[in-house]
Design an enzyme around this catalytic site. Structure first.
Site, short mmCIF file in Angstrom:
data_model
loop_
_atom_site.label_atom_id
_atom_site.label_comp_id
_atom_site.label_asym_id
_atom_site.label_seq_id
_atom_site.Cartn_x
_atom_site.Cartn_y
_atom_site.Cartn_z
N SER A 205 0.82 -1.20 0.00
CA SER A 205 0.00 0.00 0.00
C SER A 205 0.87 1.28 0.00
CB SER A 205 -0.95 -0.06 1.20
OG SER A 205 -1.93 0.93 1.12
N ASP A 425 -8.27 -3.88 -7.36
CA ASP A 425 -7.91 -3.26 -6.08
C ASP A 425 -8.55 -1.87 -6.02
OD1 ASP A 425 -6.66 -2.14 -3.87
OD2 ASP A 425 -4.64 -2.62 -4.51
N HIS A 454 -6.70 -5.81 -1.35
CA HIS A 454 -5.61 -4.86 -1.24
C HIS A 454 -4.54 -5.48 -0.34
CE1 HIS A 454 -3.66 -0.96 -1.09
NE2 HIS A 454 -3.71 -0.95 0.24
#
Length: 530
Positions: A205, A425, A454
């Site tokens: 991320s 995502d 994710h």
């Protein structure tokens, strides 16, 4: 976080002025070696903890120091491949626990070759000082997100202004140094404190953006680089968040379609559009009468947003939705809120750092009329998270520090880099993986086709993990001729809880670890909002 707004700030995407000078100032900072102490847990008995002091301001390396908290799972094999720094994202996510997860999730023979290093970035968790601008900022019940009346908009604007002002009052001396570039320089200080010439890095991320910027400023110190669920550097951060809105709306619709597939369980109908209408009707009712005095319209969004990050939460969310609509029973909904959305002191800290980093990193519109125009335009097409996300980021319109310029992360100086990206995502949409693959010359992109989660490696997909293991073993990456160098199929969607009662994400923490999937464990560490 991610691209497509009418205000496109990516036009300012230029190299940070005096990048060489920034790097030089970082190298001037002297860092002491880490003194490790045992801090083992039941899951990670060999875990060690330590701290390192770094400059608050790298332009003044002999000035005030702050403290970073570190964790380590030490290598045990004769073959040692150096430190593997890991980061779960955020901004504002604590990385101390991720070291143990990564070390235990990799094959033992591979993990044994690395010192797996977790760290709390500046301002986060056990690092000092840790930011908490306005404790209780997310206490329920907040104003509804959609500013359908001037009074609702005013209430939300006052919350945003109040939070920004509180940060400015409380941390005036620190806020100018809570940003991605400073955090990246901290990573290089950690490298020095470990006595390593180079680091291996594995980020999820927002941690992928840390990796991109570290590689740009310190290309000679990168040995291996793994980026999973990739931030699009062309969108940081205003445009990125608007791109997220469209993607999360699509994932919310995917949840509605999944519920329709199991009408025999949830009895909400077989038409996804009509089920979605029932969800918005539920939200309208909760705006008038919050469930359990806790779950109003805004809190309902908070509760369901995690379903956009990880479909393992869908069964619990569907149960709560069905109980409220069919049985007028709000208890499962309140429980879901408490498990997925309620913010504690750690969450207050995480949000404070999130805001501080994103608001400082780049310019944001300071004219609220621009936010109104852009977010109403999004809301018309993708209503699920549009205004919730707008208010989450709204303090940046009033932030008390000046803004930096985004980093041009294009890089031809790196060894092979491994990228992972799911096509659906929501938090870091697919384009981010494609963009970074293009910008990092020697990168390889592994795509999870049809996947919407994710954070996808070390989450139970053996196809993805084989590429990760091969890379960490000997540096080998796949090479293909298309956009992606390798493609893996997504894992099957979950089934309703009646078919897998031990798998509930709302199960007590005393549940056997064997009953918890790799994906649930990882996503509990990655958190939400990036």
């Amino acid at each position: 976080m991610f691209c497509g707004a009418t205000v496109m700030l990516a036009g300012t995407l230029t190299a940070v002025p005096a990048e060489a000078a920034m790097t030089q100032s970082a190298t001037m900072a002297q860092v002491a070696k880490v003194s490790w102490k045992k801090c083992g847990t039941e899951d990670t008995p060999t875990l060690q903890c330590g701290t390192v002091k770094v400059p608050l301001d790298y332009a003044r390396p002999q000035g005030r120091k702050i403290t970073l908290a570190l964790s380590r799972v030490p290598h045990t094999a004769r073959k040692y491949q150096g430190p593997l720094l890991v980061n779960p994202g955020g901004p504002g996510g604590s990385g101390l626990g991720l070291a143990g997860f990564v070390a235990s999730s990799l094959p033992k023979a591979v993990a044994a070759q690395y010192d797996v290093i977790g760290f709390d970035p500046r301002g986060v968790g056990a690092s000092k000082p840790a930011l908490d601008c306005k404790p209780g900022n997310f206490n329920p019940v907040r104003p509804a997100s959609v500013p359908s009346t001037p009074a609702i908009e005013k209430a939300n604007l006052e919350r945003a202004k109040s939070f920004a002002a509180a940060c400015g009052r409380k941390y005036a001396d620190v806020l100018p140094y809570i940003d991605t570039i400073s955090a990246v320089k901290d990573m290089d200080s950690i490298r020095k404190s470990l006595g390593a010439k180079k680091i291996n890095y594995f980020g999820y991320s927002y941690g992928t953006y840390l990796g991109q910027v570290y590689a740009k400023l310190f290309p000679g110190q990168v040995r291996r680089l793994v980026l999973d669920s990739i931030v699009d550097p062309d969108g940081v951060w205003y445009d990125a968040n608007i791109s997220q809105d469209y993607a999360f709306d699509a994932r919310h619709k995917a949840l509605m379609a999944w519920i329709a597939k199991y009408n025999s369980t949830y009895k909400l109908g077989t038409d996804p559009a009509k089920i979605e209408a029932k969800w918005y009707a539920m939200q309208h009712e909760l705006a008038k009468k919050p469930a359990g005095g806790k779950v109003g319209a805004a809190e309902l969004e908070d509760t369901f947003i995690p379903g956009g990050y990880y479909n393992g939460y869908w069964p619990d969310l569907a149960d709560a939705f069905a109980a409220y609509v069919n049985d007028k029973n709000a208890d499962p909904l309140v429980k879901a809120y408490e498990n997925f959305a309620a913010i504690d002191a750690s969450g207050d800290n995480g949000y404070s750092v999130y805001a501080a980093v994103q608001c400082r990193d780049v310019s944001w519109p300071r004219d609220w009329k621009q936010w109104q125009k852009d977010n109403w335009a999004v809301y018309k097409k993708a209503p699920f998270m549009a205004w919730s996300n707008a208010w989450y980021n709204a303090p940046c319109a009033f932030w008390p520090t000046k803004s930096l310029k985004p980093v041009n992360v294009a890089n031809a100086k790196l060894p092979p880099v491994l990228l992972f990206q799911a096509t659906n995502d929501a938090a870091t949409p697919y384009q981010g993986g494609v963009t970074v693959h293009r910008l990092l010359k020697h990168s390889s992109l592994v795509v999870e086709q049809g996947g919407g989660n994710h954070g996808i490696s070390l989450s139970g997909n053996a196809c993805l993990d084989k590429y990760l293991v091969k890379y960490l073993t000997d540096g080998t990456v796949p090479r293909g001729s298309g956009v992606a160098d390798a493609v893996c199929q997504k894992l099957p969607d979950p089934k309703p809880l009646e078919a897998q009662p031990a798998k509930s994400a709302l199960s007590s923490t005393s549940e056997s670890p064997a009953a918890v999937s790799d994906g649930a464990t990882l996503h509990g560490m990655l958190g939400f909002r990036g």
